[in-house]
Design an enzyme around this catalytic site. Structure first.
Site, mmCIF file in Angstrom:
data_model
loop_
_atom_site.group_PDB
_atom_site.id
_atom_site.type_symbol
_atom_site.label_atom_id
_atom_site.label_comp_id
_atom_site.label_asym_id
_atom_site.label_seq_id
_atom_site.Cartn_x
_atom_site.Cartn_y
_atom_site.Cartn_z
ATOM 1 N N GLY A 135 0.462 -4.401 10.341
ATOM 2 C CA GLY A 135 1.686 -4.110 9.617
ATOM 3 C C GLY A 135 1.749 -2.619 9.348
ATOM 4 O O GLY A 135 0.732 -1.989 9.045
ATOM 5 N N LYS A 140 0.831 -1.211 0.000
ATOM 6 C CA LYS A 140 0.000 0.000 0.000
ATOM 7 C C LYS A 140 0.864 1.259 0.000
ATOM 8 O O LYS A 140 0.617 2.190 -0.776
ATOM 9 C CB LYS A 140 -0.934 -0.010 1.213
ATOM 10 C CG LYS A 140 -2.008 -1.075 1.127
ATOM 11 C CD LYS A 140 -2.841 -1.105 2.396
ATOM 12 C CE LYS A 140 -3.917 -2.164 2.318
ATOM 13 N NZ LYS A 140 -4.793 -2.148 3.508
ATOM 14 N N CYS A 179 -0.693 0.772 6.158
ATOM 15 C CA CYS A 179 -0.995 -0.127 7.277
ATOM 16 C C CYS A 179 -1.985 -1.191 6.823
ATOM 17 O O CYS A 179 -2.795 -0.959 5.921
ATOM 18 C CB CYS A 179 -1.643 0.631 8.437
ATOM 19 S SG CYS A 179 -0.655 1.949 9.135
ATOM 20 N N ASP A 180 -1.932 -2.326 7.485
ATOM 21 C CA ASP A 180 -2.946 -3.353 7.280
ATOM 22 C C ASP A 180 -3.015 -4.213 8.530
ATOM 23 O O ASP A 180 -1.990 -4.463 9.169
ATOM 24 C CB ASP A 180 -2.650 -4.221 6.063
ATOM 25 C CG ASP A 180 -3.901 -4.945 5.603
ATOM 26 O OD1 ASP A 180 -4.714 -4.317 4.904
ATOM 27 O OD2 ASP A 180 -4.090 -6.117 5.980
ATOM 28 N N SER A 181 -4.226 -4.644 8.872
ATOM 29 C CA SER A 181 -4.436 -5.416 10.097
ATOM 30 C C SER A 181 -5.171 -6.716 9.811
ATOM 31 O O SER A 181 -6.030 -6.776 8.930
ATOM 32 C CB SER A 181 -5.270 -4.614 11.104
ATOM 33 O OG SER A 181 -4.641 -3.410 11.451
#
EC number: 3.6.1.9
Length: 184
Positions: A107, A48, A70-72
């Protein structure tokens, strides 16, 4: 620059007084796979951030000094839970999660001009409250769990379904502000 469509991440930055703009990355998350959840969220965050950074115009975007992706996901009993595909899946997940614990992994990837990329995963243990079937169905009927990694929003109605956390509160919402402070 926040490389995320997440309103929760945007609110976190606003509440922390961190000026930012938002550009959605357009990354197809389904195309990125990894067996290890920690590596998966880092790869997603990196994809991203890189997608947005590559689209910056050196002349028109000169004031932008950093891009944050970000990624969750929720790691629960060896499975990775992103957003539930629908109410049935959300109910099934909550039936399993109620009274148990899972790890919310976010992340983070920070790209700054002329500096090394910073990539990390922050983990927070989430203790889910023991919920009745009626409580699970009412929460899922609110629609909130369908919009969130793991099927819950700590900052919303889902906060009533959580007994506690071990780790970073803002990480569960989607962005670890303590981590961000250390890298800015």
């Amino acid at each position: 620059m926040l490389a995320s469509a997440s309103p929760a991440r945007r609110r976190l930055l606003e509440q922390a007084g961190i000026p930012h703009q938002v550009r959605v990355s357009g990354v197809d998350e389904d195309q990125i796979q990894h067996a290890e959840p920690v590596e998966l969220v880092k790869l997603l965050a990196q994809a991203k951030a890189q997608a947005v950074a590559q689209r910056l115009d050196p002349s028109g975007d000169a004031e932008i000094t950093a891009v944050l992706g970000c990624d969750s996901v929720l790691s629960f009993e060896g499975q990775v839970f992103g957003k539930p595909s629908g109410p049935v899946e959300a109910i099934e997940r909550w039936q399993r999660m109620a009274g148990s614990c899972g790890s919310l992994l976010t992340g983070h990837c920070l790209i700054r001009r002329r500096q090394p990329e910073v990539l990390a995963c922050v983990e927070t243990l989430v203790r889910f409250a023991p919920l009745s079937q009626a409580e699970i169905e009412a929460y899922v009927a609110s629609g909130e769990p369908l919009q969130c990694a793991g099927g819950f929003a700590l900052e919303g109605r889902g906060g009533l379904c959580i007994d506690g956390l071990d780790g970073c509160y803002s990480n569960v919402i989607g962005l670890s502000l303590p981590w961000l402070r250390t890298v800015l």
